[in-house]
Design an enzyme around this catalytic site. Structure first.
Site, PDB file in Angstrom:
ATOM      1  N   HIS A  67      -3.391   1.871 -12.390  1.00  0.00           N
ATOM      2  CA  HIS A  67      -3.691   1.329 -11.058  1.00  0.00           C
ATOM      3  C   HIS A  67      -3.741   2.440 -10.025  1.00  0.00           C
ATOM      4  O   HIS A  67      -2.941   3.377 -10.077  1.00  0.00           O
ATOM      5  CB  HIS A  67      -2.597   0.344 -10.616  1.00  0.00           C
ATOM      6  CG  HIS A  67      -2.559  -0.910 -11.404  1.00  0.00           C
ATOM      7  ND1 HIS A  67      -3.371  -1.980 -11.142  1.00  0.00           N
ATOM      8  CD2 HIS A  67      -1.799  -1.261 -12.471  1.00  0.00           C
ATOM      9  CE1 HIS A  67      -3.109  -2.945 -12.005  1.00  0.00           C
ATOM     10  NE2 HIS A  67      -2.170  -2.527 -12.823  1.00  0.00           N
ATOM     11  N   PRO A  68      -4.647   2.305  -9.064  1.00  0.00           N
ATOM     12  CA  PRO A  68      -4.603   3.231  -7.925  1.00  0.00           C
ATOM     13  C   PRO A  68      -3.485   2.802  -6.981  1.00  0.00           C
ATOM     14  O   PRO A  68      -3.042   1.659  -7.016  1.00  0.00           O
ATOM     15  CB  PRO A  68      -5.963   3.025  -7.259  1.00  0.00           C
ATOM     16  CG  PRO A  68      -6.299   1.599  -7.567  1.00  0.00           C
ATOM     17  CD  PRO A  68      -5.729   1.339  -8.952  1.00  0.00           C
ATOM     18  N   PHE A 120       3.811   2.165  -6.764  1.00  0.00           N
ATOM     19  CA  PHE A 120       4.175   0.834  -6.298  1.00  0.00           C
ATOM     20  C   PHE A 120       3.159  -0.166  -6.840  1.00  0.00           C
ATOM     21  O   PHE A 120       1.955  -0.002  -6.660  1.00  0.00           O
ATOM     22  CB  PHE A 120       4.182   0.829  -4.764  1.00  0.00           C
ATOM     23  CG  PHE A 120       4.287  -0.520  -4.129  1.00  0.00           C
ATOM     24  CD1 PHE A 120       5.437  -1.284  -4.278  1.00  0.00           C
ATOM     25  CD2 PHE A 120       3.247  -1.015  -3.367  1.00  0.00           C
ATOM     26  CE1 PHE A 120       5.546  -2.526  -3.680  1.00  0.00           C
ATOM     27  CE2 PHE A 120       3.347  -2.253  -2.749  1.00  0.00           C
ATOM     28  CZ  PHE A 120       4.496  -3.011  -2.911  1.00  0.00           C
ATOM     29  N   ALA A 124      -1.786  -7.696  -5.049  1.00  0.00           N
ATOM     30  CA  ALA A 124      -2.257  -7.556  -3.666  1.00  0.00           C
ATOM     31  C   ALA A 124      -3.214  -8.658  -3.224  1.00  0.00           C
ATOM     32  O   ALA A 124      -3.509  -8.767  -2.034  1.00  0.00           O
ATOM     33  CB  ALA A 124      -2.938  -6.195  -3.509  1.00  0.00           C
TER      34      ALA A 124
END
Length: 168
Positions: A67-68, A120, A124
């Site tokens: 994940h970015p 983190f 989202a």
């Protein structure tokens, strides 16, 4: 078409790629592939959850690494090209963020990575940048033993959302 049907109809290689877009843990993908064919979406969902929670923390970290960081548009386009369309829509709440919020997110992301050793992770979808920042700042106060399972639970939410996207 259902998610189960979609995955069942794919070749082994294509199913591997599709599942890896949902969750980048190789152990999770292998476990899911080993259980094909799926009888229903409910069975697939239950298996995805059971399998996820049976994995090692290292397998979770492997999934997180795909994940970015929240708000990192450059990474979305470059390093995470195979999931950038999904990630962009999942992080759509970032697009309206002001510069101050984006800087605070970047700083909190850096602190989080330094403290926990991984990025983190938060589901989202439907969250604003301000909401994600508040969650990030709250989770920064956790100790690693509390935080890792929370991050894993967020990854599982993302995985389930992405599984649903496969059938669209």
């Amino acid at each position: 078409m259902s998610i189960a049907q979609t995955i069942n109809e794919l070749s082994q290689s294509a199913a591997n790629d599709a599942l890896a877009r949902c969750c980048a843990s190789r152990a999770w993908v292998a476990g899911m592939l080993a259980k094909r064919p799926f009888n229903s979406d409910g069975e697939l969902s239950a298996l995805a959850t059971k399998l996820w929670w049976s994995l090692s923390p290292e397998a979770w970290l492997e999934a997180f690494a795909a994940h970015p960081m929240i708000g990192d548009a450059a990474s979305l386009r470059e390093r995470f090209a195979n999931t950038s369309d999904w990630t962009s829509s999942e992080q759509a709440g970032i697009s309206d963020a002001d510069e101050k919020t984006l800087h605070r997110l970047a700083d909190a992301n850096r602190q989080y990575r330094e403290k926990f050793g991984y990025i983190f992770i938060v589901s989202a979808t439907s969250k604003t940048a301000v909401e994600m920042l508040a969650i990030l700042e709250e989770r920064l106060a956790h100790n690693p033993a509390i935080e890792l399972p929370l991050a894993a639970a967020e990854q599982l939410k993302i995985t389930h959302l992405r599984l649903q996207k496969l059938a669209k």
